[in-house]
Motif scaffolding. Structure first.
Motif, PDB file in Angstrom:
ATOM      1  N   GLN A  15       0.811  -1.213   0.000  1.00 47.42           N
ATOM      2  CA  GLN A  15       0.000   0.000   0.000  1.00 47.42           C
ATOM      3  C   GLN A  15       0.843   1.261   0.000  1.00 47.42           C
ATOM      4  O   GLN A  15       2.056   1.230   0.203  1.00 47.42           O
ATOM      5  CB  GLN A  15      -0.952  -0.005   1.181  1.00 47.42           C
ATOM      6  N   GLY A  40      -0.370  -0.886  -6.157  1.00 50.05           N
ATOM      7  CA  GLY A  40      -0.859  -0.665  -4.800  1.00 50.05           C
ATOM      8  C   GLY A  40      -2.200  -1.339  -4.576  1.00 50.05           C
ATOM      9  O   GLY A  40      -3.093  -1.249  -5.423  1.00 50.05           O
ATOM     10  N   ARG A 251       4.137  -0.952   3.849  1.00 54.59           N
ATOM     11  CA  ARG A 251       4.312   0.283   3.105  1.00 54.59           C
ATOM     12  C   ARG A 251       5.756   0.735   3.251  1.00 54.59           C
ATOM     13  O   ARG A 251       6.286   0.818   4.362  1.00 54.59           O
ATOM     14  CB  ARG A 251       3.398   1.389   3.627  1.00 54.59           C
ATOM     15  N   ILE A 262       5.711   1.703  -4.458  1.00 56.82           N
ATOM     16  CA  ILE A 262       5.115   0.389  -4.728  1.00 56.82           C
ATOM     17  C   ILE A 262       6.120  -0.635  -5.262  1.00 56.82           C
ATOM     18  O   ILE A 262       6.214  -1.752  -4.732  1.00 56.82           O
ATOM     19  CB  ILE A 262       3.906   0.520  -5.670  1.00 56.82           C
TER      20      ILE A 262
END
Length: 446
Positions: A15, A40, A251, A262
């Motif tokens: 994410q 993502g 993340r 990403i």
């Protein structure tokens, strides 16, 4: 949650977070599409007020109209009511225990009797339970997201600035969720210091096991920075835990455009099996306090990430304090520099200036990337100095407690400067702030 599942045998999800103003529907939709198109699987937006939370309805509708069904996450900090609103329009709402109910952190020591402390926990229940009921009604998941940089004064006063305090900040909320039979939860504990981050997540896992709790974990090194430094620091912290089988969603927080995060995160996930094997080999071959790591990689970024991920836990656990990287495709000098950068990311040895910079979000109050470049250009010779560069006040003073100096967005076009935890100049015009920071540093160095 939404159209993806997190935890258990599901894939590790990747994410990022939007950096545009959440009131800018067109900008948010365009940026979300770039994040999703890059791979993502969740997109987070800051919702600092009711207006932003309400606009998540429009952002979600626009994305779905265009065929983008990716779950959206609202990020809530200081106003609990905003979470109640956001829960109606988003697939997940992130709340930060450090400031969801407790007042903003001012580093004040507070004394509580056990009875008074119990009353403070009832205040959490009073705000959290109605929120959980709204989430149940709308099938909304939550993330209990603790940041080392925003622990409340209440937690700090009782537990100190410790992994135990960070974990307890999370567990207070988690216990209420369990009592209320609300289980659609993801948990994150983040810090800019990789040692704190890894140590605390490990402790959280043990603590949850003791209380028979089994919730998915989101991993990230907050304020990791940009460029090579941000990638290496993220790979050290996130990678250390992934090689231990910990982590369900990640993340990589870079002070860059969010879609650039990403592919870096994807590489970390794709290298778990290989780096777990490399970690075991490296540990078996430690000699004279030195990890000897022989690697193959198709490009420099992959080599950086693989090396940092393979040895992160070994360095954090002080299995060795030296690192030698061997690869036939790159010059020895470059490999030595990479080893030094990994040692610094693991807080073992400092050979250059340390920058603690946030990735930016809709709360950011100035041009973050330009400012980082200016500050780096002027301070990169100051070996061992730690400088925090923060877009807003949410985690600023807390994450910068580990820094010597801090540069924090205080308002639109206004900057406040910090010396460790202490604000020394407030509301400086942005165009003057970098020079003022340098004056402050140079004055102290004389």
């Amino acid at each position: 949650m939404g159209n993806i599942a997190i935890g258990g045998d599901n894939p590790i999800r990747i994410q990022s977070m939007a950096t545009v103003d959440t009131n800018d529907t067109e900008g948010c939709v365009a940026q979300a599409k770039r994040i999703i198109d890059a791979g993502g699987e969740l997109v987070r937006f800051t919702t600092q007020g009711t207006r932003e939370a309400e606009n998540m309805k429009n952002i979600s509708a626009r994305l779905k109209e265009d065929g983008y069904m990716t779950p959206l996450v609202a990020d809530v900090h200081f106003t609990a009511h905003v979470a109640d609103v956001a829960a109606q329009y988003c697939e997940k709402v992130r709340i930060n225990p450090g400031n969801y109910v407790d007042p903003g952190r001012v580093f004040k020591h507070l004394e509580y009797t056990d009875e008074e402390y119990a009353e403070e926990l009832k205040k959490i229940e009073a705000k959290l339970i109605p929120f959980l009921n709204i989430c149940k009604e709308h099938h909304t998941a939550i993330r209990i997201g603790v940041n080392h940089g925003s622990l409340s004064d209440r937690i700090m006063s009782r537990y100190g600035d410790t992994p135990e305090g960070i974990v307890e900040s999370c567990m207070e909320f988690l216990r209420i969720c369990k009592r209320e039979d609300f289980n659609d939860i993801v948990i994150s504990i983040k810090a800019s210091n990789t040692v704190v981050m890894v140590t605390t997540v490990r402790l959280l896992v043990k603590t949850m096991d003791k209380e028979d709790m089994h919730y998915p974990l989101h991993l990230g090194v907050t304020e990791a920075g940009e460029g090579e430094d941000g990638r290496i620091k993220s790979a050290v912290g996130i990678g250390a835990l992934l090689t231990e089988g910990i982590g369900d969603t990640i993340r990589v927080s870079l002070s860059e455009e969010p879609e650039y995060e990403i592919p870096v995160a994807r590489k970390l996930v794709d290298m778990i099996e290989e780096c777990t094997a490399l970690r075991a080999q490296a540990e078996a071959n430690i000699k004279d306090d030195t990890i000897i790591l022989t690697l193959d990689a198709p490009d420099w970024e992959t080599l950086q990430l693989k090396a940092a991920m393979a040895v992160g836990a070994l360095l954090i656990d002080k299995k060795a304090t030296k690192l030698s990287i061997r690869n036939a495709s790159f010059e020895e000098a470059r490999l030595i520099e990479l080893a030094d950068n990994i040692l610094q990311a693991a807080r073992v040895k400092f050979t250059k200036t340390e920058y603690i910079s946030c990735p930016g979000c809709g709360r950011t109050l100035y041009n973050l990337q330009e400012t980082i470049a200016k500050i780096k250009a002027a301070t990169s010779h100051l070996v061992g100095l730690k400088i925090g560069i923060m877009g807003c006040i949410v985690n600023g003073p807390g994450e910068m407690a580990d820094a010597d100096y801090g540069y924090v967005g205080a308002g639109r076009g206004k900057i406040s400067l910090y010396k460790q935890k202490v604000c020394v100049e407030k509301n400086i015009p942005e165009e003057e702030a970098v020079d003022k920071l340098l004056e402050l540093i140079n004055k102290d160095l004389q």
